[in-house]
Structures are given as C-alpha cells and as structure tokens.
Design a protein around this motif. Structure first.
Motif, PDB file in Angstrom:
ATOM      1  N   GLU A   1      37.077 -52.462 -42.620  1.00 58.42           N
ATOM      2  CA  GLU A   1      36.682 -51.501 -41.584  1.00 58.42           C
ATOM      3  C   GLU A   1      35.743 -52.161 -40.568  1.00 58.42           C
ATOM      4  O   GLU A   1      35.808 -51.875 -39.376  1.00 58.42           O
ATOM      5  N   GLN A   2      34.872 -53.056 -41.068  1.00 55.15           N
ATOM      6  CA  GLN A   2      33.946 -53.730 -40.169  1.00 55.15           C
ATOM      7  C   GLN A   2      34.685 -54.611 -39.166  1.00 55.15           C
ATOM      8  O   GLN A   2      34.315 -54.684 -37.994  1.00 55.15           O
ATOM      9  N   ASP A   3      35.757 -55.275 -39.635  1.00 51.80           N
ATOM     10  CA  ASP A   3      36.550 -56.122 -38.731  1.00 51.80           C
ATOM     11  C   ASP A   3      37.156 -55.286 -37.602  1.00 51.80           C
ATOM     12  O   ASP A   3      37.129 -55.673 -36.425  1.00 51.80           O
ATOM     13  N   ILE A   4      37.736 -54.143 -37.956  1.00 57.18           N
ATOM     14  CA  ILE A   4      38.356 -53.263 -36.956  1.00 57.18           C
ATOM     15  C   ILE A   4      37.295 -52.716 -36.007  1.00 57.18           C
ATOM     16  O   ILE A   4      37.477 -52.668 -34.788  1.00 57.18           O
ATOM     17  N   LEU A   5      36.145 -52.327 -36.581  1.00 54.83           N
ATOM     18  CA  LEU A   5      35.051 -51.786 -35.771  1.00 54.83           C
ATOM     19  C   LEU A   5      34.587 -52.818 -34.749  1.00 54.83           C
ATOM     20  O   LEU A   5      34.451 -52.515 -33.549  1.00 54.83           O
ATOM     21  N   ILE A   6      34.352 -54.047 -35.220  1.00 53.71           N
ATOM     22  CA  ILE A   6      33.890 -55.114 -34.324  1.00 53.71           C
ATOM     23  C   ILE A   6      34.925 -55.390 -33.246  1.00 53.71           C
ATOM     24  O   ILE A   6      34.584 -55.598 -32.068  1.00 53.71           O
ATOM     25  N   GLN A   7      36.199 -55.367 -33.606  1.00 50.60           N
ATOM     26  CA  GLN A   7      37.269 -55.650 -32.652  1.00 50.60           C
ATOM     27  C   GLN A   7      37.218 -54.695 -31.452  1.00 50.60           C
ATOM     28  O   GLN A   7      37.228 -55.103 -30.300  1.00 50.60           O
ATOM     29  N   PHE A   8      37.127 -53.396 -31.734  1.00 54.43           N
ATOM     30  CA  PHE A   8      37.155 -52.405 -30.659  1.00 54.43           C
ATOM     31  C   PHE A   8      35.825 -52.369 -29.894  1.00 54.43           C
ATOM     32  O   PHE A   8      35.814 -52.126 -28.685  1.00 54.43           O
ATOM     33  N   VAL A   9      34.715 -52.607 -30.583  1.00 53.40           N
ATOM     34  CA  VAL A   9      33.420 -52.655 -29.881  1.00 53.40           C
ATOM     35  C   VAL A   9      33.390 -53.828 -28.914  1.00 53.40           C
ATOM     36  O   VAL A   9      32.909 -53.704 -27.778  1.00 53.40           O
ATOM     37  N   ILE A  10      33.924 -54.978 -29.346  1.00 53.79           N
ATOM     38  CA  ILE A  10      33.960 -56.145 -28.460  1.00 53.79           C
ATOM     39  C   ILE A  10      34.797 -55.861 -27.221  1.00 53.79           C
ATOM     40  O   ILE A  10      34.436 -56.231 -26.096  1.00 53.79           O
ATOM     41  N   GLU A  11      35.925 -55.172 -27.402  1.00 54.39           N
ATOM     42  CA  GLU A  11      36.760 -54.833 -26.247  1.00 54.39           C
ATOM     43  C   GLU A  11      35.984 -53.954 -25.256  1.00 54.39           C
ATOM     44  O   GLU A  11      36.042 -54.150 -24.034  1.00 54.39           O
ATOM     45  N   ALA A  12      35.241 -52.975 -25.773  1.00 50.79           N
ATOM     46  CA  ALA A  12      34.458 -52.087 -24.897  1.00 50.79           C
ATOM     47  C   ALA A  12      33.356 -52.862 -24.183  1.00 50.79           C
ATOM     48  O   ALA A  12      33.100 -52.649 -22.988  1.00 50.79           O
ATOM     49  N   ILE A  13      32.711 -53.779 -24.918  1.00 53.27           N
ATOM     50  CA  ILE A  13      31.631 -54.564 -24.298  1.00 53.27           C
ATOM     51  C   ILE A  13      32.184 -55.485 -23.219  1.00 53.27           C
ATOM     52  O   ILE A  13      31.580 -55.650 -22.153  1.00 53.27           O
ATOM     53  N   ILE A  14      33.348 -56.088 -23.476  1.00 56.56           N
ATOM     54  CA  ILE A  14      33.961 -56.961 -22.464  1.00 56.56           C
ATOM     55  C   ILE A  14      34.265 -56.167 -21.193  1.00 56.56           C
ATOM     56  O   ILE A  14      33.983 -56.612 -20.072  1.00 56.56           O
ATOM     57  N   LEU A  15      34.832 -54.970 -21.359  1.00 56.42           N
ATOM     58  CA  LEU A  15      35.138 -54.140 -20.188  1.00 56.42           C
ATOM     59  C   LEU A  15      33.880 -53.826 -19.382  1.00 56.42           C
ATOM     60  O   LEU A  15      33.865 -53.939 -18.159  1.00 56.42           O
ATOM     61  N   SER A  16      32.817 -53.433 -20.059  1.00 53.98           N
ATOM     62  CA  SER A  16      31.597 -53.056 -19.357  1.00 53.98           C
ATOM     63  C   SER A  16      30.897 -54.273 -18.767  1.00 53.98           C
ATOM     64  O   SER A  16      30.334 -54.211 -17.670  1.00 53.98           O
ATOM     65  N   ALA A  17      30.924 -55.418 -19.492  1.00 55.15           N
ATOM     66  CA  ALA A  17      30.250 -56.620 -19.001  1.00 55.15           C
ATOM     67  C   ALA A  17      30.943 -57.185 -17.769  1.00 55.15           C
ATOM     68  O   ALA A  17      30.292 -57.537 -16.775  1.00 55.15           O
ATOM     69  N   VAL A  18      32.275 -57.263 -17.825  1.00 52.66           N
ATOM     70  CA  VAL A  18      33.018 -57.764 -16.664  1.00 52.66           C
ATOM     71  C   VAL A  18      32.865 -56.811 -15.485  1.00 52.66           C
ATOM     72  O   VAL A  18      32.637 -57.223 -14.341  1.00 52.66           O
ATOM     73  N   GLY A  19      32.972 -55.498 -15.760  1.00 54.92           N
ATOM     74  CA  GLY A  19      32.758 -54.515 -14.704  1.00 54.92           C
ATOM     75  C   GLY A  19      31.356 -54.604 -14.130  1.00 54.92           C
ATOM     76  O   GLY A  19      31.155 -54.489 -12.916  1.00 54.92           O
ATOM     77  N   GLY A  20      30.371 -54.826 -15.018  1.00 53.84           N
ATOM     78  CA  GLY A  20      28.996 -54.959 -14.552  1.00 53.84           C
ATOM     79  C   GLY A  20      28.805 -56.181 -13.675  1.00 53.84           C
ATOM     80  O   GLY A  20      28.097 -56.121 -12.666  1.00 53.84           O
ATOM     81  N   ALA A  21      29.437 -57.304 -14.042  1.00 50.67           N
ATOM     82  CA  ALA A  21      29.309 -58.529 -13.244  1.00 50.67           C
ATOM     83  C   ALA A  21      29.928 -58.351 -11.858  1.00 50.67           C
ATOM     84  O   ALA A  21      29.343 -58.744 -10.843  1.00 50.67           O
TER      85      ALA A  21
END
Length: 405
Positions: free
Chosen positions: A323-343
């Motif tokens: 479950e932790q692997d799946i959780l990390i996978q989707f959280v990373i995707e959300a962070i990438i979207l927000s970080a790239v959008g923020g940049a």
C-alpha cells in the motif's frame, strides 16, 4: 520501492497523458503567477509611495491651517497661518533646521506669444533645504529679494522649456497678472509628487507674491498656504512637533480647538504604507484562491486517474506492491504536477512583474520571499490534495480491482 524508480514511473505516466497533465497544472500555473505578480506589484506600490513621500523632503513637518475636523469639511480652509508664524518657528524652535512658508496659486504665465498655466509658489530660500531642490542655471530667490519685494522668478525645468524652448530663460522677462517678472534661475528636474508636477512650478519671493500677485487676504498678517519645516534629524521629529504646536497655540492665543494641524512625514509614510500593505495582502489573498482551486483540480484529476488505472493498481498489488508503494506513486505524481506548474507559474509571474516595472512608474520588483511562499504553497497543495486520491488507490483490494477492471 526505490524513490527514483517511483519518480521515473510517475513522469512516464504523466507524459503519456500530456493534455490532461497540462490542464491539471493550469490552475497551479495561474495561481503561482497571480500570487507572485500581485505581491511584486504591491511591493512596488509601497516603494513608489515611499519615494513620493521622501521626495517631499527629509525629516519634514507640514503645518496647515485649520484643525483636522475643519479640513474634512468641503469648505475653504481658514486663513490662520501667516509669515510671522514661520519666522517665530525658525527663531524659537531649536530642533528646526529650515522653515519654508509657502503661498500657492495657479496663474497663466506669458512669454511673448506663449501662454502656460503654472503653479506659482511664493516662498523663501529655505525651500531649497526643506524640499531638496537644486538650481540648474542661474540662482534662486534670496533674502534680499524678499526684503525688496523684487519681481523675480525661478522656473521649474518643464515650465522653462514650455515657455522658452531652446532659449536660455535666465535674464528674460515673463508676465503674470500684468506683473513683469525677471527669470533669475531654472531648477533641476524634480518630477511629480502625488500628482503635483514640481517641474511646472514657478518660485517667487513670498513678499512679492502677497503684495503684487494674490494680495493680502488675512487680517492677521501676510497669509501663507502652509509651512514646511525641516527638522535637524529623525530623532528630533517628535520634540520639534511638540514645540511647534505649543508655540503656535501661544501665538494664536488658543484655549480650545487648534486652528492649525501639524502633520508628521513619518506618520504620513506609516498611514500610506499600511494602506498599500493591506491592498497587497488583499491582492495576494485573492490570487491565492487560484492556487486553492488548482489544488482541487489536481485532486479531481488524480481521482479520475485512480478510477482509470484500477487494473494497473490491482496488478501491481497482486505481484507484491505494498500500500505504501502505491501511495508514494500517486503522491509523487501530484507533487510533480504542482511543482512543474509552480515553476512555470513563477516564470510567468516574474515576467509580469518585470513588464509592470518597465512600463509603469511602479518600481515593481521580484521578491524572493514571494517566490518561496508561492512555490512552497503550490508544492504543499499538491501534496495535500494528492494524499486523498493516493490513499484511495492504496486501499484498493487487488482481487476487486482486477475483477472490476
């Protein structure tokens, strides 16, 4: 699972859905750009107001006729300040460096066939110190000019250019209200202060102004519009204001309400600074709503992504992903979207601030604090709004996920 591998997988997944990823980032991009631009413009407005106040002079007190209550009424202010008040302040207040009484009027100034509307300032030589004025050509009015009621004038740079063009104004004569004035000097450019273009001013001796141009209208002496006082240093501002108020109360025999008001330059700066600061905060808060909306967009798209990728999630859990692997996978995707959008939003916001600074009088600048806050908030929003969809994905039962796919 290795974090680097998770980041690679997240990037591959997002690149596979370019349009959806771009639309998801749009809210973050707009939010970041808005926050940075609004804070930058607000800080530019604060600097602009500060420069405007400082252009009035250094450590200056302004004495205007009438009490604060009387000045708020839509009537002409009482004529309670006279030249003798200014002379008494200069002589009896030890913390004062220079005192410049001013009698203002707006008149038509003529040279040959050219007519220009000018702001006429009747004053004394101390105005050079009080208002930080400099003479470009010729000289300024002197104490001898005041004593003799000399018909002389020092012109602002723009006024001199409009009247004389490329000619040298010094030594020429101009007319105003059938009074001939000899030009003795031209001032250095000063610019506008709160909408008042000081380069369109004409400075004449106060006595000449009162006796030949406006006439004497006060029964108490030679009327002045207001008095500007330059204090020796910033630490003496409070003492100077106290001493001036007491002196004028004695001179005007005041027992009740003051018939004058002393305004402190620092108080004016604080009032205007608090107003522009509140406006900056309000603009940043409004722009911050875009970031919040962008975060909700990320959560919605990630929930849709969980639904679309049910089979993938079930398959990965069936072959051993936790479950932790799946959780990390989707959280990373959300962070990438927000970080790239923020940049991207940060770049657009900085560009907007630089454009405003280039094409407006606001000295707008890019605040490192604003950038850090905007990027940090956008990253936090991505993490916050990405956790719920990620938990939804992590809790999927692999059997149910494979069956429903």
């Amino acid at each position: 699972m290795d974090i680097i591998e998770s980041v690679k997988m997240a990037g591959t997944t997002l690149l596979a859905n370019k349009m959806r990823s771009t639309l998801t980032m749009l809210g973050i991009i707009i939010g970041n750009a808005s926050v940075i631009a609004m804070i930058g413009i607000g800080e530019g407005a604060q600097k602009f107001v500060g420069d405007q106040v400082n252009s009035l002079g250094t450590n200056v007190l302004f004495i205007v006729p009438g009490s604060p209550e009387a000045q708020s009424r839509p009537v002409y202010p009482p004529q309670t300040l006279v030249l003798e008040d200014a002379e008494a302040i200069a002589e009896q207040v030890p913390t004062v460096q220079a005192v410049a009484p001013m009698l203002n009027a707006s008149e038509l100034m003529t040279f040959r066939s050219r007519n220009v509307s000018a702001s006429i300032v009747g004053t004394n030589p101390d105005i050079l110190t009080v208002r930080n004025l400099d003479v470009a050509r010729g000289r300024f009015i002197s104490e001898l000019d005041l004593r003799r009621n000399e018909q002389v004038v020092a012109l602002g740079s723009e006024l001199a250019e409009q009247l004389f063009g490329n000619q040298n104004p010094v030594g020429q004569s101009v007319r105003m209200k059938n009074v001939s004035l000899q030009v003795i000097g031209v001032m250095q450019p000063k610019g506008s202060t709160f909408g008042d273009n000081m380069d369109m001013n004409a400075y004449v001796p106060l006595t000449t102004m009162a006796n030949r141009i406006t006439g004497r209208t006060s029964p108490y002496g030679m009327q002045v519009t207001f008095i500007s006082v330059s204090v020796r240093d910033e630490q003496s501002m409070g003492a100077a204001q106290f001493q001036i108020e007491n002196l004028l109360r004695l001179r005007h025999k005041i027992t009740d309400e003051d018939d004058f008001t002393v305004r402190n330059q620092k108080d004016l700066m604080n009032i205007l600074g608090s107003i522009t600061g509140a406006l900056t905060l309000m603009l940043a808060a409004v722009a911050g709503i875009s970031l919040f909306v962008g975060g909700i967009g990320i959560m919605n798209i990630m929930l849709v992504s969980v639904t679309e990728r049910t089979k993938e999630i079930g398959l990965r859990k069936a072959i051993g992903a936790s479950e932790q692997d799946i959780l990390i996978q989707f959280v990373i995707e959300a962070i990438i979207l927000s970080a790239v959008g923020g940049a991207i939003g940060t770049g657009l916001g900085i560009g907007g601030v630089l454009l405003v600074g280039a094409f407006s009088p606001l000295n707008a600048g890019v605040s490192a604090g604003a950038i850090a806050v905007a990027v940090g908030v956008s990253g936090g929003i991505g993490l916050f709004f990405g956790v719920f969809p990620a938990r939804q994905a992590a809790k999927l039962d692999p059997i149910v996920a494979l069956r429903s796919a």
